[in-house]
Structures are given as structure tokens and as C-alpha cells.
Design an enzyme around this catalytic site. Structure first.
Site, short mmCIF file in Angstrom:
data_model
loop_
_atom_site.label_atom_id
_atom_site.label_comp_id
_atom_site.label_asym_id
_atom_site.label_seq_id
_atom_site.Cartn_x
_atom_site.Cartn_y
_atom_site.Cartn_z
N GLU A 158 23.69 -5.83 111.11
CA GLU A 158 23.47 -4.41 110.79
C GLU A 158 23.59 -4.30 109.28
O GLU A 158 24.70 -4.32 108.73
CB GLU A 158 24.52 -3.53 111.48
CG GLU A 158 24.44 -3.54 112.99
CD GLU A 158 23.16 -2.91 113.53
OE1 GLU A 158 22.41 -2.29 112.75
OE2 GLU A 158 22.90 -3.06 114.73
N CYS A 174 25.51 3.67 105.62
CA CYS A 174 24.25 2.91 105.67
C CYS A 174 23.10 3.87 105.95
O CYS A 174 21.98 3.66 105.49
CB CYS A 174 24.33 1.83 106.74
SG CYS A 174 24.87 2.45 108.33
#
Ligand code: NAP
Length: 473
Positions: A247, A281
């Protein structure tokens, strides 16, 4: 807050420290705590203990452990929020929100631990078939390694540990050295809630001796990494023959069309850009606004930005704390200066003091500026004016990233076109790119990840393998 002293854990037990790490507040520089470090020997011992473990708790026991951890965390909400805020510099209100999200992760993982997703396939359904049945069962892996970033010191850790526990897979966590205290405190909650020692080790130490050694270790069956693109790609090169969940970074667009509710657009742009000091993110990292509404939207965003008080993370009135450290704030300042040199204009914010950087609106940003093509991890709101939806989608898809996106529109056809055209893991209509619940599938494509999703349900799949067996009935 009194200084916290914690030690890396092998199979739930403190290691004999081979050194010590001092954690300081990014805001004040005060010592928040110290951590006893692990060595290569400890990394090997953690893997050996995980692999040797056979007394996997039942589904019921795993669910109970997660449930008790949830109750314990609820009773220590404020203490955890203060630890997060102190070591990460995040505003206390953000840290409290993060604790709430983590409680959700635990709740959903406790539920999933009870759920058996096994399937049954009758084999007498083809001319080649037989009167047999094939069954699937999900089995734990022997040893997982999780490596987490600094920006959500608790929730990122919970998103790795809780699904592994639900799956019955022993896991070794290497949290960020910038925010290790929250991770070790959370591990202590799990231990107190009955998690068997060999199911969790938490190791901090020199990168080569601990993180890289774990990534390469032949007995580790899965590495679940959340962090930057550069380190994620390095892990992909060095991990060898094992399962990988990556990720990585994002550069998410918020597209605002000329049919958008502008009040909503301003709220989403500000919240998406400034929450968690812009260090998500899935933060809004590019605002792509239709030329017909650009001027009005920009004026309103500038006014709204003034409401985001930036300062001492532990002050109840602060909405934006520091970024993780002063070098990161200096980097953001440089990125803004580069954009200004290329013709952009800072309309509000932009000043830096230590690790604090004010929420900043930057207009007329050229499309090839660093803050548009790469990820800038801070409270920056760069505005790019687009001609129409097609232009917006082109700009949105033009970078190396593909994590998430948001589109503000009142038109269903526009929304559907965006969902179909955007090359990324998530498209949220009339929401920030970061919107999710903790059990929904989450993760990016392109440089943002390999398309293997996390979120509690998908993460459990990552920590297990499916065995099929067949019976002649
Ligand atoms: P980072 O620098 O990549 O570090 C992440 C973790 O990797 C840390 O624990 C770090 O340890 C460790 N690490 C460093 N070098 C390593 C190596 N050679 N081998 C194995 N592990 C190594 O990321 P960060 O700055 O902490 O976090 C910010 C980044 O994470 C941003 O790019 C953000 O977009 C991304 N992120 C992505 C998601 C997502 O779900 N897609 C979520 C959150 C954050 P040390 O602490 O010792 O350096």
C-alpha cells in the site's frame, strides 16, 4: 505527559535491548519516550517462534481477544490520542478520530474472525463431473511481517494486526521509528487481552538488521507493507518468493465540476487537504477545478482555510498540527517555492516554523510542477484549472500514482464517466478521496500498489491461503 519507556517484543516478551531510540515531539522537541531496540538475532527468533506456533486460538477465542482489546482501547481513548499527538505532532482532535477508527477496525475484525467464507462446489454439474463435492477452507499462514508508516501511528498498525489475529496468523510488526510508542502500547493491549505471545512480535532496530532481514527471510510467507513508493518498490525487489501486499503513496485528485455544490466542494477540498496535517496517503493532493467555477471556488477555499488553526498539537483549538519533522516541513516549503518560481501564487498560508507548516492554498499551479506530478505529504492545496471533465480526467490520470480520487458533481452521467475513466483504486463521488469504512476494500494500482486490497475483509485473505478438499459425497 510523562516520558514513556518501552522495549521491542519477541513473541510478546521484551528483548534484551541492543540499543535505544529516543522519540521526540516534532512540535516542542521534548522527549516523548524511549524504545529498547532489537537486533538481527531477535528478528530471527521472532520468525522462529511464529513458525513453530501451533496452538492457534479458535475463531471464538480470536474474536474475544479482539473484542477485549476494543474495550481496553475504549477505556484509554484519551491516553492513546495523547501519545499519537505527542509523537506524531498530529492535532489531538485528529488523534482522537484515529482512535475511533481503530475501534472500528477491532470491531470489524472481531466480527470477521467468526465468519467462515468456505464454499462448496458440487462436482456433478458437468459431463466430466462426478458425484463428489469440493470444499474450500481458509488456513492461516505460518508467519506474516507487517511494516507500517508514521502517518497513522495506531490505525495503520491495527489494519495490519487485527486481520492477522482474526485469521490466526502469527505476525511480526516493524512500526515506523518515528512513531513506535503508540504501536508498542497497542501491542501491550493485545497481550493483556489474551493474545498468545508467539502470535505477535514488535521489533524496532537498524533497518538492515530488522526490516530488511525480515523482508528477505525465507520463512516469512507474506510481507504487508504500507509506506512510500520508493521503499515499497525496494521491498518488491528484495522480498523474493513470498506474498506481497503493498500500500504505497498517492497523489489523489479532487475534481470539481461546474455543476458541483460549491459549499460541499470547499468543505471537501479543505478537509481532504488539511486533515491529519495533509499526511494521509489519500489526502487531496491536487484540486482540479472547472474553469467556470474556479474563481468563486478559490475565493471560498481561501476564506475557509483561515479557519484551520495551525499550532500546538495538544491544544484543543488546533486543527492542523505539525508534519512529522522539520526536514519534511522544509521539503514542503521548497515544493511551494518551486511552484511559485514556475508562476503559481500562494493565496494564503505557506509560512513555516520548525515542523509546523500552515495550510496553504496555491493557485495557477502549472501541470508539470513537482507538487502536481509527485506526492507532497503536507497541508498543501494546489489548484489547477481545467477546461471540462475530459481535461480533468486526463490530468487526474497523468501521474504515476493510482490510489484514490474524489469528484464533486450533481450529474450522474458525469459521475459514471469519472468512475469508468479514473485509473485508481477508489472513486468517491461527492466525498473526499479518503472516504472509506474500515472493512471495505482499499488499495491502489500503478505506483500506489499492486491492486491487492486491504481493509479488514481483504486483509484477512492476504494473511491466509485457501485450501480445497474434496469428499466423495
Ligand atoms: P516510508 O519512509 O516508506 O517508511 C515506511 C516504513 O518502512 C517504516 O516503518 C520504515 O522504517 C520502513 N522502512 C524504511 N526502509 C526500509 C527498508 N529498506 N526495508 C523495509 N522497510 C523499510 O514511509 P513513511 O514516510 O513512514 O510514510 C509515508 C508514506 O506512506 C507516504 O508515501 C504515504 O502515501 C504512504 N502511505 C500509504 C498508505 C496506503 O494505504 N496506500 C497509507 C498510509 C501511508 P523507519 O521508520 O525505520 O524508516
Amino acid at each position: 505527559m510523562p516520558s514513556i519507556s518501552l522495549i521491542s517484543l519477541v513473541a510478546g516478551q521484551p528483548v534484551q535491548p541492543s540499543g535505544s531510540l529516543t522519540v521526540r515531539s516534532p512540535y516542542s522537541g521534548d522527549i516523548v519516550g524511549t524504545v529498547g531496540l532489537a537486533s538481527a538475532t531477535d528478528a530471527d527468533a521472532a520468525v522462529a517462534q511464529a513458525v513453530a506456533f501451533r496452538a492457534t486460538p479458535t475463531r471464538y477465542e480470536r474474536s474475544e481477544i479482539l473484542g477485549r482489546t476494543l474495550v481496553a482501547l475504549e477505556s484509554q481513548r484519551d491516553d492513546f490520542a495523547r501519545t499519537i499527538s505527542s509523537e506524531a505532532g498530529l492535532a489531538l482532535r485528529e488523534a482522537r478520530y484515529e482512535v475511533g477508527r481503530t475501534i472500528d477496525v477491532l470491531r470489524f475484525a472481531a466480527m470477521e474472525a467468526l465468519r467462515d467464507d468456505g464454499q462448496v462446489f458440487s462436482c456433478d454439474i458437468s459431463a466430466q463431473g462426478k458425484a463428489r463435492k469440493i470444499f474450500t477452507t481458509r488456513e492461516p499462514l505460518r508467519c506474516a511481517v507487517a511494516i507500517t508508516p508514521f502517518n497513522h501511528p495506531l490505525n495503520q498498525v491495527a489494519h495490519k494486526l487485527a486481520p492477522a489475529i482474526a485469521a490466526g496468523t502469527p505476525i511480526i510488526l516493524k512500526p515506523s521509528e518515528k512513531t513506535p510508542l503508540t504501536a508498542l502500547k497497542f501491542a501491550e493491549l493485545l497481550r493483556q487481552s489474551g493474545l498468545p505471545g508467539p502470535m505477535l512480535s514488535v521489533l524496532l532496530g537498524p533497518t538492515q538488521e530488522v526490516a530488511e532481514r525480515l523482508v528477505r527471510h525465507p520463512d516469512v510467507e507474506v510481507v504487508a507493507f504500507t509506506g512510500s513508493v520508493a521503499i515499497g518498490k525496494r521491498i518488491a525487489l528484495t522480498a523474493g518468493y513470498k506474498k506481497l501486499v503493498l500500500e504505497l503513496g498517492g497523489n489523489d485528485p479532487l475534481i470539481i465540476l461546474d455543476d458541483a455544490d460549491l459549499d460541499l466542494a470547499v468543505t471537501l477540498a479543505a478537509e481532504g487537504s488539511y486533515r491529519n496535517s495533509g499526511q494521509r496517503c489519500t489526502a487531496v493532493k491536487r484540486i482540479l477545478v472547472h474553469q467556470r467555477v474556479a474563481e468563486e471556488f478559490t475565493q471560498r477555499l481561501v476564506a475557509r482555510t483561515a479557519e484551520y488553526v495551525c499550532g500546538d498539537p495538544l491544544d484543543e483549538n488546533t486543527r492542523v498540527g505539525t508534519v512529522i519533522d522539520e526536514p519534511s516541513a522544509i521539503h514542503l516549503e521548497t515544493v511551494v517555492q518551486e511552484a511559485v518560481a514556475a508562476g503559481a501564487k500562494v493565496l494564503v498560508g505557506g509560512r513555516r516554523s520548525g515542523a509546523l507548516i500552515e495550510p496553504t492554498v496555491i493557485a495557477n499551479v502549472p501541470r508539470d510542477c513537482r507538487m502536481i506530478v509527485s506526492e507532497s505529504f503536507g497541508p498543501l492545496a494546489p489548484i489547477v484549472v481545467v477546461r471540462d471533465l475530459d481535461d480533468a480526467l486526463d490530468v487526474a490520470n497523468s501521474t504515476a500514482y493510482g490510489l484514490s480520487s474524489g469528484v464533486v458533481t450533481s450529474s450522474l452521467p458525469n459521475a459514471i464517466k469519472a468512475v469508468r475513466t479514473l485509473r485508481c483504486g477508489t472513486v468517491n463521488i461527492n466525498e473526499v478521496p479518503g472516504y472509506r469504512i474500515e472493512s471495505s476494500p482499499f488499495g491502489g494500482i500503478k505506483d500506489s500498489g499492486l491492486g491487492v486490497k486491504e481493509g479488514v475483509i481483504e486483509a484477512i485473505k492476504g494473511y491466509t491461503f485457501v485450501k480445497t478438499f474434496s469428499l466423495p459425497w
